[in-house]
Design a protein around this motif. Sequence first.
Motif, PDB file in Angstrom:
ATOM      1  N   GLN A 153     -14.395   8.967  -7.090  1.00 39.56           N
ATOM      2  CA  GLN A 153     -14.175  10.344  -7.571  1.00 39.56           C
ATOM      3  C   GLN A 153     -12.999  10.945  -6.795  1.00 39.56           C
ATOM      4  O   GLN A 153     -12.888  10.760  -5.582  1.00 39.56           O
ATOM      5  CB  GLN A 153     -15.423  11.196  -7.350  1.00 39.56           C
ATOM      6  CG  GLN A 153     -16.656  10.720  -8.120  1.00 39.56           C
ATOM      7  CD  GLN A 153     -16.692  11.156  -9.588  1.00 39.56           C
ATOM      8  OE1 GLN A 153     -16.120  12.176  -9.944  1.00 39.56           O
ATOM      9  NE2 GLN A 153     -17.339  10.370 -10.425  1.00 39.56           N
ATOM     10  N   VAL A 154     -12.138  11.639  -7.498  1.00 33.78           N
ATOM     11  CA  VAL A 154     -10.990  12.287  -6.850  1.00 33.78           C
ATOM     12  C   VAL A 154     -11.507  13.547  -6.139  1.00 33.78           C
ATOM     13  O   VAL A 154     -12.323  14.294  -6.708  1.00 33.78           O
ATOM     14  CB  VAL A 154      -9.923  12.657  -7.904  1.00 33.78           C
ATOM     15  CG1 VAL A 154      -8.762  13.416  -7.282  1.00 33.78           C
ATOM     16  CG2 VAL A 154      -9.441  11.401  -8.623  1.00 33.78           C
ATOM     17  N   ALA A 155     -11.047  13.758  -4.911  1.00 31.94           N
ATOM     18  CA  ALA A 155     -11.513  14.938  -4.162  1.00 31.94           C
ATOM     19  C   ALA A 155     -11.151  16.222  -4.919  1.00 31.94           C
ATOM     20  O   ALA A 155     -10.085  16.312  -5.532  1.00 31.94           O
ATOM     21  CB  ALA A 155     -10.867  14.945  -2.778  1.00 31.94           C
ATOM     22  N   VAL A 156     -12.059  17.195  -4.856  1.00 25.86           N
ATOM     23  CA  VAL A 156     -11.863  18.421  -5.641  1.00 25.86           C
ATOM     24  C   VAL A 156     -10.535  19.121  -5.314  1.00 25.86           C
ATOM     25  O   VAL A 156      -9.806  19.539  -6.225  1.00 25.86           O
ATOM     26  CB  VAL A 156     -13.084  19.363  -5.486  1.00 25.86           C
ATOM     27  CG1 VAL A 156     -12.813  20.724  -6.116  1.00 25.86           C
ATOM     28  CG2 VAL A 156     -14.315  18.714  -6.109  1.00 25.86           C
ATOM     29  N   PRO A 157     -10.139  19.265  -4.016  1.00 30.03           N
ATOM     30  CA  PRO A 157      -8.851  19.932  -3.751  1.00 30.03           C
ATOM     31  C   PRO A 157      -7.673  19.191  -4.396  1.00 30.03           C
ATOM     32  O   PRO A 157      -6.721  19.813  -4.866  1.00 30.03           O
ATOM     33  CB  PRO A 157      -8.739  19.899  -2.219  1.00 30.03           C
ATOM     34  CG  PRO A 157     -10.133  19.716  -1.732  1.00 30.03           C
ATOM     35  CD  PRO A 157     -10.852  18.929  -2.774  1.00 30.03           C
ATOM     36  N   GLU A 158      -7.762  17.855  -4.450  1.00 27.96           N
ATOM     37  CA  GLU A 158      -6.685  17.088  -5.074  1.00 27.96           C
ATOM     38  C   GLU A 158      -6.668  17.318  -6.588  1.00 27.96           C
ATOM     39  O   GLU A 158      -5.606  17.440  -7.203  1.00 27.96           O
ATOM     40  CB  GLU A 158      -6.850  15.593  -4.737  1.00 27.96           C
ATOM     41  CG  GLU A 158      -5.815  14.666  -5.352  1.00 27.96           C
ATOM     42  CD  GLU A 158      -4.362  15.004  -4.980  1.00 27.96           C
ATOM     43  OE1 GLU A 158      -4.125  15.764  -4.031  1.00 27.96           O
ATOM     44  OE2 GLU A 158      -3.479  14.499  -5.705  1.00 27.96           O
ATOM     45  N   ARG A 159      -7.842  17.409  -7.202  1.00 28.83           N
ATOM     46  CA  ARG A 159      -7.899  17.725  -8.637  1.00 28.83           C
ATOM     47  C   ARG A 159      -7.200  19.058  -8.887  1.00 28.83           C
ATOM     48  O   ARG A 159      -6.439  19.215  -9.832  1.00 28.83           O
ATOM     49  CB  ARG A 159      -9.354  17.871  -9.116  1.00 28.83           C
ATOM     50  CG  ARG A 159     -10.153  16.609  -9.077  1.00 28.83           C
ATOM     51  CD  ARG A 159     -11.579  16.904  -9.552  1.00 28.83           C
ATOM     52  NE  ARG A 159     -12.509  15.963  -8.970  1.00 28.83           N
ATOM     53  CZ  ARG A 159     -13.827  16.008  -9.116  1.00 28.83           C
ATOM     54  NH1 ARG A 159     -14.384  16.960  -9.823  1.00 28.83           N
ATOM     55  NH2 ARG A 159     -14.592  15.104  -8.555  1.00 28.83           N
ATOM     56  N   LYS A 160      -7.519  20.026  -8.007  1.00 29.64           N
ATOM     57  CA  LYS A 160      -6.948  21.374  -8.191  1.00 29.64           C
ATOM     58  C   LYS A 160      -5.435  21.350  -8.016  1.00 29.64           C
ATOM     59  O   LYS A 160      -4.714  22.039  -8.727  1.00 29.64           O
ATOM     60  CB  LYS A 160      -7.582  22.361  -7.201  1.00 29.64           C
ATOM     61  CG  LYS A 160      -9.011  22.691  -7.556  1.00 29.64           C
ATOM     62  CD  LYS A 160      -9.545  23.769  -6.632  1.00 29.64           C
ATOM     63  CE  LYS A 160     -10.973  24.136  -6.992  1.00 29.64           C
ATOM     64  NZ  LYS A 160     -11.639  24.869  -5.939  1.00 29.64           N
ATOM     65  N   ARG A 161      -4.972  20.562  -7.037  1.00 28.98           N
ATOM     66  CA  ARG A 161      -3.517  20.494  -6.815  1.00 28.98           C
ATOM     67  C   ARG A 161      -2.829  19.929  -8.051  1.00 28.98           C
ATOM     68  O   ARG A 161      -1.834  20.460  -8.527  1.00 28.98           O
ATOM     69  CB  ARG A 161      -3.215  19.607  -5.594  1.00 28.98           C
ATOM     70  CG  ARG A 161      -1.716  19.541  -5.272  1.00 28.98           C
ATOM     71  CD  ARG A 161      -1.359  18.404  -4.341  1.00 28.98           C
ATOM     72  NE  ARG A 161      -1.466  17.084  -4.927  1.00 28.98           N
ATOM     73  CZ  ARG A 161      -0.565  16.531  -5.745  1.00 28.98           C
ATOM     74  NH1 ARG A 161       0.514  17.201  -6.091  1.00 28.98           N
ATOM     75  NH2 ARG A 161      -0.750  15.311  -6.213  1.00 28.98           N
ATOM     76  N   ARG A 162      -3.387  18.830  -8.583  1.00 28.02           N
ATOM     77  CA  ARG A 162      -2.781  18.217  -9.768  1.00 28.02           C
ATOM     78  C   ARG A 162      -2.779  19.197 -10.944  1.00 28.02           C
ATOM     79  O   ARG A 162      -1.804  19.296 -11.675  1.00 28.02           O
ATOM     80  CB  ARG A 162      -3.524  16.919 -10.140  1.00 28.02           C
ATOM     81  CG  ARG A 162      -3.300  15.832  -9.111  1.00 28.02           C
ATOM     82  CD  ARG A 162      -4.039  14.541  -9.446  1.00 28.02           C
ATOM     83  NE  ARG A 162      -3.960  13.640  -8.296  1.00 28.02           N
ATOM     84  CZ  ARG A 162      -4.512  12.444  -8.232  1.00 28.02           C
ATOM     85  NH1 ARG A 162      -5.201  11.969  -9.244  1.00 28.02           N
ATOM     86  NH2 ARG A 162      -4.374  11.703  -7.147  1.00 28.02           N
ATOM     87  N   LEU A 163      -3.889  19.908 -11.095  1.00 26.71           N
ATOM     88  CA  LEU A 163      -3.973  20.844 -12.220  1.00 26.71           C
ATOM     89  C   LEU A 163      -2.931  21.950 -12.077  1.00 26.71           C
ATOM     90  O   LEU A 163      -2.227  22.285 -13.041  1.00 26.71           O
ATOM     91  CB  LEU A 163      -5.384  21.445 -12.307  1.00 26.71           C
ATOM     92  CG  LEU A 163      -5.558  22.489 -13.408  1.00 26.71           C
ATOM     93  CD1 LEU A 163      -5.330  21.881 -14.794  1.00 26.71           C
ATOM     94  CD2 LEU A 163      -6.941  23.133 -13.351  1.00 26.71           C
ATOM     95  N   ALA A 164      -2.823  22.517 -10.874  1.00 23.65           N
ATOM     96  CA  ALA A 164      -1.876  23.622 -10.676  1.00 23.65           C
ATOM     97  C   ALA A 164      -0.456  23.160 -10.989  1.00 23.65           C
ATOM     98  O   ALA A 164       0.317  23.868 -11.644  1.00 23.65           O
ATOM     99  CB  ALA A 164      -1.974  24.139  -9.242  1.00 23.65           C
ATOM    100  N   GLN A 165      -0.113  21.936 -10.537  1.00 19.78           N
ATOM    101  CA  GLN A 165       1.241  21.420 -10.778  1.00 19.78           C
ATOM    102  C   GLN A 165       1.472  21.166 -12.271  1.00 19.78           C
ATOM    103  O   GLN A 165       2.520  21.493 -12.821  1.00 19.78           O
ATOM    104  CB  GLN A 165       1.433  20.124  -9.985  1.00 19.78           C
ATOM    105  CG  GLN A 165       2.869  19.665  -9.956  1.00 19.78           C
ATOM    106  CD  GLN A 165       3.013  18.314  -9.283  1.00 19.78           C
ATOM    107  OE1 GLN A 165       2.080  17.512  -9.240  1.00 19.78           O
ATOM    108  NE2 GLN A 165       4.187  18.061  -8.739  1.00 19.78           N
TER     109      GLN A 165
END
Length: 448
Positions: free
Chosen positions: A361-373
């Motif tokens: 599972q991808v770490a939640v902060p990394e998911r958020k970073r990808r989404l924001a970008q």
Amino acid sequence: MFLDIVKMPLKGTGGLDYGCRIVRIFRMNCFLKVYGCQMNAADAHLVSRLLAEAGINQVSGSNEADAVVLLTCSVRQRAEDRAAGFARTMRGEGKKVILAGCMGRLRGKELIDGGIADFVLGPDDYRAIPSLVLGKSALPQRPSPNLETYSDLLPSGNNPVSASLAVMRGCNNYCTYCVVPYARGPERSVPYADLERQIRHLLDKGIKQIFLLGQNVLAYHREGMEFIDLVERVARLEGLERLGFLTSHPRDLSREAVQRMAGIPQLLHLFHLPLQSASNDVLKRMGRGYGIAEYEERVAWVREAFPDTYLTTDLLVGFPGETERDYQLTLDAVDRIGFDFAYMFAYSERPGTRAADMGNQVAVPERKRRLAQLIEHQNAITRRSAERLVGAEAEVFVTAPAPRGEGAMLAEMKNTRLVILNHNTRLGEKLKARLVGLAGWSILAEPC
Ligand code: SF4
């Protein structure tokens, strides 16, 4: 509670008329709140009709309500949390809470035990809502048989010129991240005769534009009719001026269907084709049934047949095992394809789905970073797609008063792109407009 004064006829034996008497009827006030997708929005009209037929008064705010009905969404945890929070507040205020829809189906007992709702119902149980509001019956005893289509109900809607109608319900695809097949059951298509009756009813009421809805509308099949046969047949109904459809699984779009669509003058040039990811590895683990090459081939068919297509998509980042390279492939595809608009999300684990149990599972902060970008990236593309239209002329269809701006109206181009029309005119009118500029992403238009 709402007090209604009505005149009741008094009849004697043999039908003799003794005039009438005045009686007071107490009506329940009910507030309906909708979360989630277009299907829930369309279902809200079915529920409104059921409430009205039972004599229940629908109110526009929760303050005056005796009962609150929630049509819920389980696609992401956030949608569930919002609905649960609202339900708790309403119960705290002493209102009866009926939590219906996907969340009700998936988390039924837990919601009752947790004191979040008085009753929970799935998307196939809406017919029970009026009796629960009126306190006449308990929950249906049998589990839902997954056969409901509500096709005997005549639809209603808020907009006097545009309406949506579910032509199929449920989904058989079981994409590994998605709860829809568990929440809404297997695919069921509405018989054509029922659809025609519903559409004629809408057209008689003055509706000019109809969207055919389904979780995967291209999977429509009933009595030998495929989706493209349905679209061609519906388009021939007299009085229907504009016809659209949502949502399409890219795998199920055929070249032949696109070519036949190009021969339907009423068809709107909107294609919502959810890509989700452009990494073939990720698409495979999602169970989407296509690779990026097949997806782009379909985009080419659509753009060839409809050069002014408004192409929209769904994108999901941070799926289990999505590497930085997978994510970059999605960013590259977004550049290459140039979607006019995208609904973008970070992956959210949904209990019971196969993806929730995948390792990596991808770490939640990394998911958020990808989404924001990704959002920043796509927003620039969306803006450029609107900017390119400034200076052009287009026929627009007036659908609603603009929320801000005296006398301005909202109107849609042939591809459903929204414009703010600086002209006060009646709903349903079609007129030629010049696209004169942008306000944010909104296109400003003047009549020609
Ligand atoms: S096609 Fe996949 S993503 Fe869409 S509703 Fe069905 S299971 Fe969910």
